[in-house]
Design an enzyme around this catalytic site. Structure first.
Site, PDB file in Angstrom:
ATOM      1  N   HIS A 183       0.826  -1.208   0.000  1.00  0.00           N
ATOM      2  CA  HIS A 183       0.000   0.000   0.000  1.00  0.00           C
ATOM      3  C   HIS A 183       0.861   1.259   0.000  1.00  0.00           C
ATOM      4  CE1 HIS A 183      -3.806  -1.909   0.227  1.00  0.00           C
ATOM      5  NE2 HIS A 183      -3.691  -2.356   1.456  1.00  0.00           N
TER       6      HIS A 183
ATOM      7  N   ASP B  38      -2.414  -8.124 -11.388  1.00  0.00           N
ATOM      8  CA  ASP B  38      -3.044  -9.436 -11.342  1.00  0.00           C
ATOM      9  C   ASP B  38      -2.284 -10.464 -12.164  1.00  0.00           C
ATOM     10  OD1 ASP B  38      -5.254  -9.559  -9.583  1.00  0.00           O
ATOM     11  OD2 ASP B  38      -6.411  -8.265 -10.902  1.00  0.00           O
TER      12      ASP B  38
ATOM     13  N   GLU C 189      -4.801 -10.387 -17.755  1.00  0.00           N
ATOM     14  CA  GLU C 189      -4.386 -10.506 -16.355  1.00  0.00           C
ATOM     15  C   GLU C 189      -4.199 -11.956 -15.938  1.00  0.00           C
ATOM     16  OE1 GLU C 189      -6.987  -7.291 -14.128  1.00  0.00           O
ATOM     17  OE2 GLU C 189      -8.090  -8.197 -15.788  1.00  0.00           O
TER      18      GLU C 189
ATOM     19  N   CYS D  11      -1.354  -1.204 -18.045  1.00  0.00           N
ATOM     20  CA  CYS D  11      -2.052  -0.309 -17.110  1.00  0.00           C
ATOM     21  C   CYS D  11      -1.869  -0.734 -15.657  1.00  0.00           C
ATOM     22  CB  CYS D  11      -3.537  -0.213 -17.451  1.00  0.00           C
ATOM     23  SG  CYS D  11      -4.436  -1.760 -17.270  1.00  0.00           S
TER      24      CYS D  11
END
Length: 561
Positions: free
Chosen positions: A184, A435, A411, A482
């Protein structure tokens, strides 16, 4: 002088005195209450409600990825199970402080035993419980210090609630002893453009007030720097500031090859910053913001209004909208209310939309209406596509609704390995490296215990990216990136060398990536890609590319005006 190494986020550099995060409050003692159960219960409820409200307020202020994390924390704080467990301890004579501490600790153990996404959320309870205890004790919650001057913040790691609202006029850089490139803290540092080095274990020994240089480009923290090192750092800081103040230009390699630089956005209000930072369009617009706080799916008109606002901000530029990506860490009862043991491998993304096709059709209808009302070049894509059949299903349905450019997210390794067949049906592919790494390495991206595996530099992940890039080139189909990997300036060069035709990232990362591209030719990016693919693991791929880059000639003078 000594150097501490970690993982740098971006290419920034900063220097200043260290201020350390305050330690967590000591656990309360289990002493009997003198106030009575009713009073203790009221105290506990007031403290939890206040903390939840503060987290929600920070979410509204922070926006972006931080908002999602903080909203989730606010929900955890007011979980009915936690309230029942707290009440039970108070009924047995405990104080509100002990009841909260013990209930949260017990809930943590339960979540850890479940594992996966919920197991990772157990760590969030430490921060929430600490804030509730501070409220009950009438003291400030542990958090970011305020020494009264700009500083380099050193911490074990940062709670999302702290990272979300860092005062960037005061915090010069972040250094954490824990975490990795997909933590994070790292994600939010990229999003906010904060100079950061994470996973620098030896930083635990840096003294309060010591002057350090934090060099994200090298992933290094220099302690006790010499005057010459400080002067060199100041020169780089000034040069970067001058570059940032210059009008942004399109993404282009040193040989003139265009590589459009796009923005990842989470809501229409984020568009202004992206435009100001020179985004050439949107490579990923996440539509979840419309759905996550709703009991039922939003109406076509509600969606059309939001999509129109976004498209209007970008005029005639490309805007790639991802269809609702629910499931896993973003469950929605009106899509899938079943209890899944491993939701990351369950009914998520396009799978959940197919199971509730009316929601998908409404979203396509709203997007088509927004497209007709604006000048933007709208592209739409489906998330979590695994098969050629799913690709054909989505592209046919999107075209049925009048949407002219339809693609898929890559992904899942299966889709990457069959990219030539997938792209035979789709107009474009966009690789979600977060992912793709998770599924390639069998490492839950939300689980801290396997964070070391969640690294997009791994040659296995890069080989899958190359499969998609090769298929796109053979078929003349665009291949975008992305995921978080596109925001790493060094890795961005490798991705272009593997066949990526555009890169999308948090707006704050655009400047660093633009600068990195301008210094290399397409042939050089291919050389860097080969160096990465030849490595055995992520660390060696990163170091091999860094070494190869250092040996290449500089083209900076050719590309600056």
């Amino acid at each position: 002088m000594s150097t501490i190494t970690g993982v740098g986020i971006g290419r920034g550099i900063a220097r200043g005195p260290v201020a350390r995060m305050s330690e967590a409050l000591p656990a309360p003692e289990n002493t009997p209450s003198t106030l009575g159960a009713d009073a203790e219960r009221a105290r506990a409820r007031e403290a939890v409600a206040a903390v939840a409200a503060e987290l929600q307020q920070r979410a509204e202020t922070a926006g972006g990825s931080a908002a999602e994390v903080l909203d989730a924390q606010a929900m955890i704080a007011e979980d009915p199970t936690l309230e029942e467990e707290t009440d039970a301890r108070i009924d047995d004579g405990a104080t509100a402080e002990w009841a909260v501490h013990d209930a949260f600790s017990g809930f943590q153990e339960t979540l850890r035993s479940v594992g996966g996404y919920l197991g990772e959320r157990a760590a969030d309870l430490d921060d929430i419980a600490g804030r509730v205890l501070a409220r009950l004790r009438g003291v400030s919650a542990p958090g970011v210090p305020d020494p009264g001057h700009p500083f380099v913040l050193v911490a074990r790691d940062l709670a999302p609630a702290d990272t979300a609202l860092l005062d960037l006029d005061q915090v010069l850089a972040l250094v954490t002893t824990d975490g990795g490139p997909t933590s994070h803290t790292a994600i939010l540092a990229r999003e906010k453009g904060i100079v950061a080095v994470v996973g620098a274990a030896d930083a635990a020994g840096i003294a309060e007030g010591a002057t350090v240089i934090v060099d994200a480009a090298l992933g290094a923290v220099t302690t006790d720097p010499t005057d010459d090192e400080l002067a060199a750092a100041d020169a780089r800081i000034a040069a970067r500031a001058a570059d940032d103040d210059a009008p942004p230009s399109p993404g282009v390699l040193a040989d003139g090859t265009a590589v459009p630089l796009l923005a990842n956005l989470g809501k229409p209000a984020d568009a202004d910053e992206a435009v100001a930072r020179g985004a050439e369009g949107v490579g990923l617009f996440r539509t979840e913001f419309l759905f996550l706080s709703a009991e039922t799916a939003p109406t076509v008109d509600e969606q059309r209004e939001a999509y129109t606002q976004l498209l209007q901000a970008f005029g005639g530029k490309k805007v790639v909208v991802r269809m609702l990506d629910a499931g896993a860490d973003k469950p929605l009862a009106f899509l899938n209310d079943s209890d899944e043991e491993n939701p990351a491998l369950g009914l998520r993304g396009l799978r959940s939309l197919r199971a509730a096709e009316a929601v998908l059709r409404d979203q396509l209808t709203a997007l088509a209406a927004a497209d007709a009302a604006t000048e933007a070049d709208l592209w739409v894509m489906a998330p979590m596509v695994a098969t050629v059949e799913e690709t054909a299903y989505f592209t046919a349905l999107a075209r049925e609704h009048g949407l002219k450019t339809t693609g898929v997210m890559i992904e899942i390794p299966a889709a990457a390995l069959l990219a030539d067949r997938v792209l035979a049906h789709a107009d474009f592919a966009s690789i979600g490296t977060n992912d793709l790494t998770q599924y390639t390495m069998a490492a839950d991206r939300m689980l801290g215990s396997v964070a070391s595996y969640q690294d997009p530099w791994h040659p296995a992940v890069l080989r899958l990216v190359a499969e998609v890039g090769t298929a796109g080139a053979a078929l003349g189909k665009p291949v975008g990136i992305c995921g978080e990997a596109a925001a790493d300036p060094l890795l961005a060069l490798v991705l272009v060398g593997l066949g990526a035709t555009s890169l999308s990232m948090a707006p704050a990362a655009l400047s660093d990536v633009r600068r990195a591209l301008s210094e290399r030719t397409l042939d050089e990016t291919r050389q860097l890609a080969e160096a990465a693919l030849a490595a055995d693991d992520a660390a060696h791929a990163r170091s091999a590319v860094a070494a190869a880059t250092a040996s290449l000639p500089s083209h900076q003078k050719e590309t600056t005006s």
